[in-house]
Design a protein around this motif. Sequence first.
Motif: not given
Length: 295
Positions: A147-157
């Motif tokens: 989760v980046t500081s602006d709230g964007t969510v991605t799958r990292a692993a």
Amino acid sequence: MTDTTTVLTGLHFAEAPTLGPDGHLYLSDFYAHEVLRVDVTDWSTTVVATVEEQPSGLGWLADGSLLVVSMNDRRLRRLDPDGTLHDHADLSGVARGSANDMYVDQQGRAWVGDFGFDFYGLLRDEPDADPLFGPDADPPTASIALVTSDGTVTRAAEGLQFPNGMVELSDGRLVVAETVGKCLTAFDVDGHRLINRRQYADLRTAGPGGAAVLPDGICVDAEDGIWVSDPAGSGAVRIAGGEVRERVSTSQPCFAVGLVGDQLVCCTAESSNPNVAGTRRTGRLEVCTVTVPGP
């Protein structure tokens, strides 16, 4: 083997002991649905937030906001310095089952693990079951969300065996405790991805008498030694160079650890099962002095 001293009682199940920018210790009490601030001069507590869907991992953004994992609705909440609680991110696109522990780095990136399946639903149906280590247990693997500081969510692993506590080493590697995998796993951080996965420490025989350590919460000291909570062995071990260097014994199972200077703080409880810990306040904070302080 070093023994601990109990400094706080009356908790349900404490997790994620994290030193805040104000010098206080913060922790989540799962089944009280509370985030607590602990004054380490006298171990008194103040409730700073109520999270109905169960708080877990904690970490800070640069502006002093506290991020809190809200487990069962798979969200990340943000507690502003003025005490206002907001939604920061929706983790449901990545997390399967409850969201869990978290590490927030200096760039404001939050790395959040999940259970991988409906752990609490299984316990509601079968209160005495052991969905992780029972004879018929076969839990699926789980992911780590970024989760980046602006709230964007991605799958990292993905493909981790119950990812739990996380720390960052001085060289930038992220180390994750895989509870079911009985190991610590290291990754390199490549922007929004965790890459070059490899085993950092095999914990299958690292416990007392050669038993397995089932790593839950972890923390790192000033020399990159990683303290690993060992609920099965009722204590914690310090891992350096892939080997056990120190052991601490606690009065009951230890599920999370944190460092406040040269004090190792151990979160202990009778059980992590909500049918036990949710109905009894047997949770404690136990402390001992260690040779290497926190970073």
